[in-house]
Motif scaffolding. Sequence first.
Motif, PDB file in Angstrom:
ATOM      1  N   LYS A 240      49.717  19.579  35.444  1.00  0.00           N
ATOM      2  CA  LYS A 240      50.510  20.313  36.412  1.00  0.00           C
ATOM      3  C   LYS A 240      50.962  21.652  35.825  1.00  0.00           C
ATOM      4  CE  LYS A 240      54.428  19.301  39.388  1.00  0.00           C
ATOM      5  NZ  LYS A 240      55.378  18.295  39.869  1.00  0.00           N
ATOM      6  N   LYS A 243      48.149  24.091  35.905  1.00  0.00           N
ATOM      7  CA  LYS A 243      47.942  24.629  37.244  1.00  0.00           C
ATOM      8  C   LYS A 243      49.007  25.687  37.531  1.00  0.00           C
ATOM      9  CE  LYS A 243      46.449  20.957  39.605  1.00  0.00           C
ATOM     10  NZ  LYS A 243      46.747  19.792  40.467  1.00  0.00           N
ATOM     11  N   ALA A 244      50.233  25.409  37.071  1.00  0.00           N
ATOM     12  CA  ALA A 244      51.313  26.372  37.285  1.00  0.00           C
ATOM     13  C   ALA A 244      51.037  27.663  36.512  1.00  0.00           C
ATOM     14  CB  ALA A 244      52.654  25.769  36.863  1.00  0.00           C
ATOM     15  N   ARG A 246      48.135  28.906  35.882  1.00  0.00           N
ATOM     16  CA  ARG A 246      47.137  29.660  36.638  1.00  0.00           C
ATOM     17  C   ARG A 246      47.750  30.275  37.894  1.00  0.00           C
ATOM     18  NH1 ARG A 246      42.607  26.350  38.287  1.00  0.00           N
ATOM     19  NH2 ARG A 246      43.686  24.439  37.736  1.00  0.00           N
ATOM     20  N   ALA A 247      48.657  29.533  38.533  1.00  0.00           N
ATOM     21  CA  ALA A 247      49.298  30.063  39.737  1.00  0.00           C
ATOM     22  C   ALA A 247      50.128  31.304  39.394  1.00  0.00           C
ATOM     23  CB  ALA A 247      50.171  28.992  40.383  1.00  0.00           C
ATOM     24  N   GLN A 250      48.077  34.317  38.920  1.00  0.00           N
ATOM     25  CA  GLN A 250      47.468  34.890  40.115  1.00  0.00           C
ATOM     26  C   GLN A 250      48.468  35.584  41.029  1.00  0.00           C
ATOM     27  OE1 GLN A 250      45.010  31.930  42.099  1.00  0.00           O
ATOM     28  NE2 GLN A 250      44.285  31.228  40.113  1.00  0.00           N
ATOM     29  N   ALA A 255      54.256  32.033  43.303  1.00  0.00           N
ATOM     30  CA  ALA A 255      54.503  30.901  42.412  1.00  0.00           C
ATOM     31  C   ALA A 255      55.981  30.519  42.449  1.00  0.00           C
ATOM     32  CB  ALA A 255      54.071  31.234  40.987  1.00  0.00           C
ATOM     33  N   ILE A 260      58.134  27.042  41.206  1.00  0.00           N
ATOM     34  CA  ILE A 260      57.735  27.159  39.806  1.00  0.00           C
ATOM     35  C   ILE A 260      58.696  28.102  39.098  1.00  0.00           C
ATOM     36  CG2 ILE A 260      55.921  27.964  38.232  1.00  0.00           C
ATOM     37  CD1 ILE A 260      53.894  27.252  40.454  1.00  0.00           C
ATOM     38  N   ILE A 265      57.334  29.135  32.680  1.00  0.00           N
ATOM     39  CA  ILE A 265      55.871  29.065  32.545  1.00  0.00           C
ATOM     40  C   ILE A 265      55.372  30.163  31.608  1.00  0.00           C
ATOM     41  CG2 ILE A 265      53.701  29.385  33.811  1.00  0.00           C
ATOM     42  CD1 ILE A 265      54.950  26.637  34.193  1.00  0.00           C
ATOM     43  N   GLY A 374      43.486  33.034  35.681  1.00  0.00           N
ATOM     44  CA  GLY A 374      43.708  32.303  36.923  1.00  0.00           C
ATOM     45  C   GLY A 374      42.526  31.413  37.233  1.00  0.00           C
ATOM     46  N   GLN A 375      41.356  31.956  36.915  1.00  0.00           N
ATOM     47  CA  GLN A 375      40.123  31.208  37.119  1.00  0.00           C
ATOM     48  C   GLN A 375      40.129  29.943  36.284  1.00  0.00           C
ATOM     49  OE1 GLN A 375      37.750  33.040  38.776  1.00  0.00           O
ATOM     50  NE2 GLN A 375      35.963  31.742  38.704  1.00  0.00           N
ATOM     51  N   LYS A 376      39.496  28.908  36.816  1.00  0.00           N
ATOM     52  CA  LYS A 376      39.296  27.693  36.030  1.00  0.00           C
ATOM     53  C   LYS A 376      38.454  28.024  34.819  1.00  0.00           C
ATOM     54  CE  LYS A 376      39.525  23.183  37.815  1.00  0.00           C
ATOM     55  NZ  LYS A 376      39.664  22.441  39.016  1.00  0.00           N
TER      56      LYS A 376
END
Lengths: 377, 238
Positions: A240, A243-244, A246-247, A250, A255, A260, A265, A374-376
Amino acid sequence: MKQIAANPVYKFLLFPVGQIILFALGASVILSLVTVLLAYLFKSNFIDFDLVERIMLILPQVIINGLTIGFVYSTIALGYTMVYGVLEFINFSHSEIFMVGGIVGIQLMAYFEHTGALATMNEYLVIALAIVLALIVSGSLAVIVERTAYKPLRGAPKLVPLISAIGMSFFLQDLVRLILSLTTGEFNVILPKFGTYDEFWKLAVPGMEDPLRIQIKSALIVGIAILMLVILNFLVNGTKVGKAIRAVAQDRPSASLMGINVNQIISITFLIGGALGGAAGVLFALKATKLDPFSGFFPGLKAFTSAVLGGIGNLTGALLGGLVLGLLESFAASYLGIFTNGAFGAEYKDIFAFAILIVVLIFRPSGLLGQTVGQKA
Amino acid sequence: MGTLLELTNVHSYYGHIHALKGVSLHVNEGEIVTLIGSNGAGKSTTLRTISGMIHPKEGKVELAGENISNLDAHRIVTKGVGHVPEGRGIFPKLTVQENLDMGAYTVNDQKTIKDRMELVYQTFPRLKERVAQYGGTLSGGEQQMLAIGRGLMLNPRILMLDEPSMGLAPVLVDLIFDTIKKLNEQGTTILLVEQNALMALSIANRGYVLQTGSIVLTDDAAKLKKNEMVQKTYLGIE
Ligand SMILES: Nc1ncnc2c1ncn2[C@@H]1O[C@H](COP(=O)(O)OP(=O)(O)OP(=O)(O)O)[C@@H](O)[C@H]1O
Ligand SMILES: [Mg+2]
């Protein structure tokens, strides 16, 4: 296909490890082919010896050296790239975070030596403890630096935190020097001798006269680096918090509307990047065997270059960039002298590596892989 | 029904720009309240001030009696205030599913998350077909559905929607308004900002008219719809 992709063992173990091996092998093979091809082309210019043979003789060792330092660069480069991905800011003090990790690791080993424990302890346990300590110290230091020197400047023009980072870099160098001189009276720290990891494994390879010699240390550095890269991949893509991260990278306002805690973060990003840098410091120390407060500068610069080479902000790119730069450097160090008949020696390896960087960036300004954190990965 | 949200004499600034000049309004529990006004009137700013993206220089924002004027945005979310912003704010490189996960960031119960996701997919089957697609590659309308879906994932006490019908085909506008109404019937309080004032006033209980940073008129929605000034300025009826 979709099912395989969703399987956690595949997603968090097989895929990242496969990708790392692919990059390492791919970059090695391409560089080797280019070198051998050049050797064939220029073969006739060398009458005293067979150029191709000379090149081939040391090729395995050149590749191993290149990958070893390459993995260290990759691990440091991830710290630059993660922070850039989230803040679009180049954390120049990351090289000092790395240096501190290395020095703290060596100091722990020196402490064990001092108490006499080093001789009886399992050598891998010693290294593991040094890495854990470096992870903690460098990770925390990175967070402290972020809170004190960068956070208050968030929202200021981009140049301002950059200058603060450069200042922080000098500050940390001198702080470490001060602490070392006060405590040990000496600011070179030297890795104590212990264990057998300096020795070589000899692998018989069919079709080769001499066995392939792999220094246990190199295998250790590569192995630990891969382990950390796999853990990082899991953190970023499988949790989680990841993911945060990356959020936040972006879209920061969005976010925060998700609940968040953006500041938290950002700190976690520095924590992870700093911890990785610290661990890389210990790996580098194993190889360099001696560090001082200014030892972070060059590896840091190289790692930053790796991050740019791979596409700054892109985690996979940092991995690839580090490996490519490490290999380039190793190839240049070993072969420039041979190809130029001694006119250019190993001391020109950096010029060579950076020249390649410039060429790559002219043709691919966004780096080898482009994209962002941000990209996986 | 008690007052859930109350703004008292709120002043908000962007640097030196005085965007809200003493806005007072309230939303009762269970209501749909709409905020109408022309471009630049301060509608989005009002929502941003409530959700903590900007803080008021003067005045206060209260949620169920608690002063939240100076809380950070992420803390206000945990109090049950959902904000679907203007321009959607989709994470372009997270998948549809991950975007929805982010909407439930503050929710810890996995079962609840799953149920809500099911509800979102039921409401917008289009999203279900695109679970693994990146948010940034969705069409504008699909992004709007995702933004609203993401707001639903939080299951907030009060959901604030900033121009949810923007850029949507008429069928979808109807779907969105139906969804809002249904949501409200299930107990969610709604604060709705809309360009489409006629539709907004049709589903709202009450409305406020905002003009250059000040509330100039407030009444029951049905009465506002018949108000001459409102008809002329916002409903395009001469
Ligand atoms: N980030 C910003 N920086 C400076 N000024 C801003 C900013 N955002 C809004 N403003 C100004 O504040 C005022 C109110 O803007 P706001 O976005 O709240 O209007 P709005 O009622 O939502 O309009 P619209 O219907 O066009 O969305 C406008 O004059 C606008 O120019
Ligand atoms: Mg607006």
